[in-house]
Design an enzyme around this catalytic site. Structure first.
Site, PDB file in Angstrom:
ATOM      1  CE  LYS A 173      55.110  47.929  51.025  1.00 46.45           C
ATOM      2  NZ  LYS A 173      56.270  48.936  50.933  1.00 46.45           N
ATOM      3  CD  GLU A 248      49.730  47.504  66.727  1.00 42.34           C
ATOM      4  OE1 GLU A 248      49.870  48.639  67.480  1.00 42.34           O
ATOM      5  OE2 GLU A 248      49.506  46.440  67.122  1.00 42.34           O
ATOM      6  CB  CYS A 282      54.266  54.611  66.704  1.00 44.41           C
ATOM      7  SG  CYS A 282      54.605  53.127  67.379  1.00 44.41           S
ATOM      8  CD  GLU A 383      52.780  59.503  63.909  1.00 44.66           C
ATOM      9  OE1 GLU A 383      52.386  59.416  62.917  1.00 44.66           O
ATOM     10  OE2 GLU A 383      53.224  58.650  64.868  1.00 44.66           O
TER      11      GLU A 383
HETATM   12  P1  NAD Z   1      53.540  54.670  55.807  1.00 42.83           P
HETATM   13  O1  NAD Z   1      51.997  54.588  56.176  1.00 42.83           O
HETATM   14  O2  NAD Z   1      53.730  55.518  54.705  1.00 42.83           O
HETATM   15  O3  NAD Z   1      54.176  53.307  55.380  1.00 42.83           O
HETATM   16  C1  NAD Z   1      53.918  52.078  56.046  1.00 42.83           C
HETATM   17  C2  NAD Z   1      54.047  50.942  55.097  1.00 42.83           C
HETATM   18  O4  NAD Z   1      52.845  50.932  54.427  1.00 42.83           O
HETATM   19  C3  NAD Z   1      55.174  50.892  53.954  1.00 42.83           C
HETATM   20  O5  NAD Z   1      55.725  49.836  53.812  1.00 42.83           O
HETATM   21  C4  NAD Z   1      54.490  51.610  52.856  1.00 42.83           C
HETATM   22  O6  NAD Z   1      55.132  51.339  51.699  1.00 42.83           O
HETATM   23  C5  NAD Z   1      53.177  50.889  52.743  1.00 42.83           C
HETATM   24  N1  NAD Z   1      52.247  51.545  52.158  1.00 42.83           N
HETATM   25  C6  NAD Z   1      51.950  52.833  51.702  1.00 42.83           C
HETATM   26  N2  NAD Z   1      50.737  53.213  50.959  1.00 42.83           N
HETATM   27  C7  NAD Z   1      50.261  51.878  50.997  1.00 42.83           C
HETATM   28  C8  NAD Z   1      49.049  51.393  50.399  1.00 42.83           C
HETATM   29  N3  NAD Z   1      48.182  52.318  49.774  1.00 42.83           N
HETATM   30  N4  NAD Z   1      48.746  50.185  50.327  1.00 42.83           N
HETATM   31  C9  NAD Z   1      49.329  49.212  51.022  1.00 42.83           C
HETATM   32  N5  NAD Z   1      50.623  49.770  51.809  1.00 42.83           N
HETATM   33  C10 NAD Z   1      51.172  50.859  51.508  1.00 42.83           C
HETATM   34  O7  NAD Z   1      54.215  54.881  57.245  1.00 42.83           O
HETATM   35  P2  NAD Z   1      55.766  55.068  57.250  1.00 42.83           P
HETATM   36  O8  NAD Z   1      56.079  56.546  57.195  1.00 42.83           O
HETATM   37  O9  NAD Z   1      56.489  54.151  56.726  1.00 42.83           O
HETATM   38  O10 NAD Z   1      55.796  54.753  59.023  1.00 42.83           O
HETATM   39  C11 NAD Z   1      55.728  55.829  59.905  1.00 42.83           C
HETATM   40  C12 NAD Z   1      54.190  55.728  60.495  1.00 42.83           C
HETATM   41  O11 NAD Z   1      54.233  54.422  61.022  1.00 42.83           O
HETATM   42  C13 NAD Z   1      53.888  56.613  61.640  1.00 42.83           C
HETATM   43  O12 NAD Z   1      52.609  57.393  61.584  1.00 42.83           O
HETATM   44  C14 NAD Z   1      54.121  55.816  62.844  1.00 42.83           C
HETATM   45  O13 NAD Z   1      53.349  56.335  64.082  1.00 42.83           O
HETATM   46  C15 NAD Z   1      53.632  54.673  62.412  1.00 42.83           C
HETATM   47  N6  NAD Z   1      54.020  53.394  63.265  1.00 42.83           N
HETATM   48  C16 NAD Z   1      53.168  52.781  64.048  1.00 42.83           C
HETATM   49  C17 NAD Z   1      53.686  51.829  65.026  1.00 42.83           C
HETATM   50  C18 NAD Z   1      52.731  51.009  66.063  1.00 42.83           C
HETATM   51  O14 NAD Z   1      53.046  50.157  66.497  1.00 42.83           O
HETATM   52  N7  NAD Z   1      51.741  51.817  66.298  1.00 42.83           N
HETATM   53  C19 NAD Z   1      55.006  51.189  65.031  1.00 42.83           C
HETATM   54  C20 NAD Z   1      55.773  52.143  64.053  1.00 42.83           C
HETATM   55  C21 NAD Z   1      55.380  53.080  63.109  1.00 42.83           C
END
Ligand code: NAD
Length: 491
Positions: A173, A248, A282, A383
């Site tokens: 997804k 993650e 991140c 963040e």
């Molecule tokens: P997000 O949590 O909004 O979305 C991530 C993914 O989850 C997207 O595909 C989104 O559509 C999906 N999603 C959203 N709501 C959901 C739900 N209720 N159920 C299942 N899936 C759902 O995050 P983002 O804004 O896309 O990404 C930024 C975040 O990701 C930041 O907090 C960043 O730190 C983190 N990040 C972490 C790492 C790591 O390896 N630790 C790497 C990259 C990004």
């Protein structure tokens, strides 16, 4: 603008969910608009995945035969670096130099997992009786991989390569804002000859499509990269299903510069650590602690050099700070800088969007350095996911580790010092998943990655990365016909 179909269990078909739009953050132009996935698409993808992974054509492959598919995907990725990089730059606004590196790293991930798969061993364990004992690993089933927008090709590969290596099927997804590069990744996997059904790429709304994937009874593990609150919600659903998850999540990583650091090296590393990817990382080193004795000199030089960073279009080779992923995200970063101002911060540089020319239509924000806050400030605790660094002096090294650890997050930390004993002591006391000493934001696929505290659960990468997508089973082989304890009981 091009039409896009989704990869649903190995078949390219029109999505049946609402329209999703990808726009180029550098220009604001819409580059693609098409139907994303629906819950029905999720159901079909999972059903096809389940069939495909139980098909002897996949299930009965020997490790070297399955590794061959991963090598072919790696070759397909290597042959398409420029295309992948261009698509991802258009989708995310990231610099071409960075998206090229991400595409190369995705190919490297597949090669590494192929090699790891061929060398994975089951164990014959020390037996405690007249039996031979074995510990073996088996695929889990259909895996749900949920990825964010910031580095989609690398996140997709980090989940799909080990999950396929382990013998599973995978439903990805991908993020709604950046759907294109994941679909290109799917095309490359299918052209590499991956059997139908094993892979799905379903961009769509997280709260609908992602949620349906997490809740699906035939999804046996979720591997998630994204925000902490989303990850926590997924963990709650997983608890009800008793389903393993790897998470993650976000970060607010501290970087510490000690008095004896190589200043020039540290400044370069700190700027790269927080301003590359325009801070949308991140592991961005967004809290900087500098020894009081060198603070003023260090910060003056850091600010002077930050002002010289090239903010520009992502396909310009000179650009170091490209646009952010969307205008909405840029505005949320600007709002955070206003919060910092209200908290009493001094803006040492940046603190606004650049003006005029190309900057008027793109989602640009200047690399920003703030001082005058302490670690309890919101700007130091939350963040921001943008090019914003807070600098703080420290006098007392005793109190420093507490401040650095005073965060809900525990993803990464940077240490700059020539004193190896100090570096060692701090690296063992800091509560983060990764510590970089005299370097920052460097990765090896062979080295596990993940967070502590609100930065997540589980580890990706490394040889054990494949095991994370397998169930462990114990097998006992009786070696003789000697009666077992109760077989001597007479009526
Ligand atoms: P997000 O949590 O909004 O979305 C991530 C993914 O989850 C997207 O595909 C989104 O559509 C999906 N999603 C959203 N709501 C959901 C739900 N209720 N159920 C299942 N899936 C759902 O995050 P983002 O804004 O896309 O990404 C930024 C975040 O990701 C930041 O907090 C960043 O730190 C983190 N990040 C972490 C790492 C790591 O390896 N630790 C790497 C990259 C990004």
């Amino acid at each position: 603008m091009t039409e896009h179909k989704l990869l649903v269990g190995g078949k390219w078909q029109q999505g049946t969910g609402p329209l999703i739009t990808s726009s180029n953050p550098a220009t604001g132009n819409i580059v693609a608009e098409f139907n994303g996935a629906s819950v029905a698409d999720v159901n079909q993808a999972v059903a096809r995945g389940k069939l495909a992974m139980n098909d002897p054509a996949w299930r009965d492959l020997k490790p070297h035969q399955r590794a061959d598919y991963l090598h072919r995907i790696a070759n397909g990725l290597s042959e398409n670096i420029e295309k992948i990089a261009t698509i991802q730059t258009m989708d995310t606004g990231k610099c071409l130099s960075e998206t090229r590196a991400l595409a190369q790293s995705a190919a490297g991930t597949f090669r590494y997992m192929a090699a790891a798969l061929e060398t994975l061993e089951d164990a014959v364990t020390p037996s405690r009786g007249d039996f031979l004992t074995m510990s073996v690993y088996e695929p889990m089933g259909v895996i749900g991989a949920i990825t964010p927008w910031n580095s989609p090709i690398a996140s997709d590969a980090q989940k799909v390569a080990p999950a396929l290596a382990a013998g599973n099927a995978v439903v990805v997804k991908s993020a709604e804002w950046t759907p294109l590069v994941s679909l290109e990744f799917g095309r490359i996997c299918m052209e590499a000859g991956l059997p139908e059904g094993l892979l799905s790429i379903l961009p769509g709304k997280g709260s609908v499509v992602g949620d349906a994937l997490v809740r699906h009874p035939d999804i046996k593990k979720i591997s998630f990269t994204g925000g902490t609150s989303t990850g926590r919600g997924i963990a709650r659903i997983a608890a009800d299903k008793l389903m393993p998850v790897s998470l993650e999540l976000g970060g607010k990583s501290p970087t510490i510069v000690f008095e004896d650091a190589d200043i020039d090296h540290a400044i370069n590393g700190i700027m790269y650590g927080v301003f590359s990817s325009t801070g949308q990382s991140c592991i961005a080193g967004s809290r900087l602690f500098v020894a009081e004795k060198i603070y003023q000199e260090f910060v003056d030089e850091l600010v002077a050099r930050t002002k010289t960073l090239n903010v520009g279009l992502p396909d310009d080779a000179k650009t170091q700070v490209a646009p952010m992923v969307t205008m909405a995200h840029r505005n949320s970063v600007a709002d955070y800088v206003d919060v910092a101002r209200a908290e009493g911060a001094t803006v040492l540089c940046g603190g606004k969007s650049p003006e005029g020319g190309i900057y008027e239509t793109g989602a640009f924000y200047m690399p920003t350095i703030l001082s005058g806050l302490d670690n309890k400030a919101r700007t130091c605790q939350e963040e921001i996911f943008g090019p914003v660094l807070v600098v703080m002096p420290f006098e007392d090294e005793g109190d420093l580790i507490e401040q650095a650890n005073d965060s809900i997050y525990g993803l990464a930390c940077g240490l700059w010092t020539r004193d190896y004993k100090k570096a060692h002591a701090f690296s063992r006391k800091i509560n983060t998943g990764t510590v970089w000493i005299n370097t920052y934001k460097q990765f090896s696929i062979s080295t596990p990655f993940g967070g502590t505290k609100d930065s997540g659960l589980g580890r990706e990468k490394g040889k054990d990365g494949i095991r994370a997508y397998m169930n462990q089973k114990s097998i006992y082989w009786g070696l003789n016909e000697a009666p077992l304890p109760w077989s001597n009981v007479k009526d």
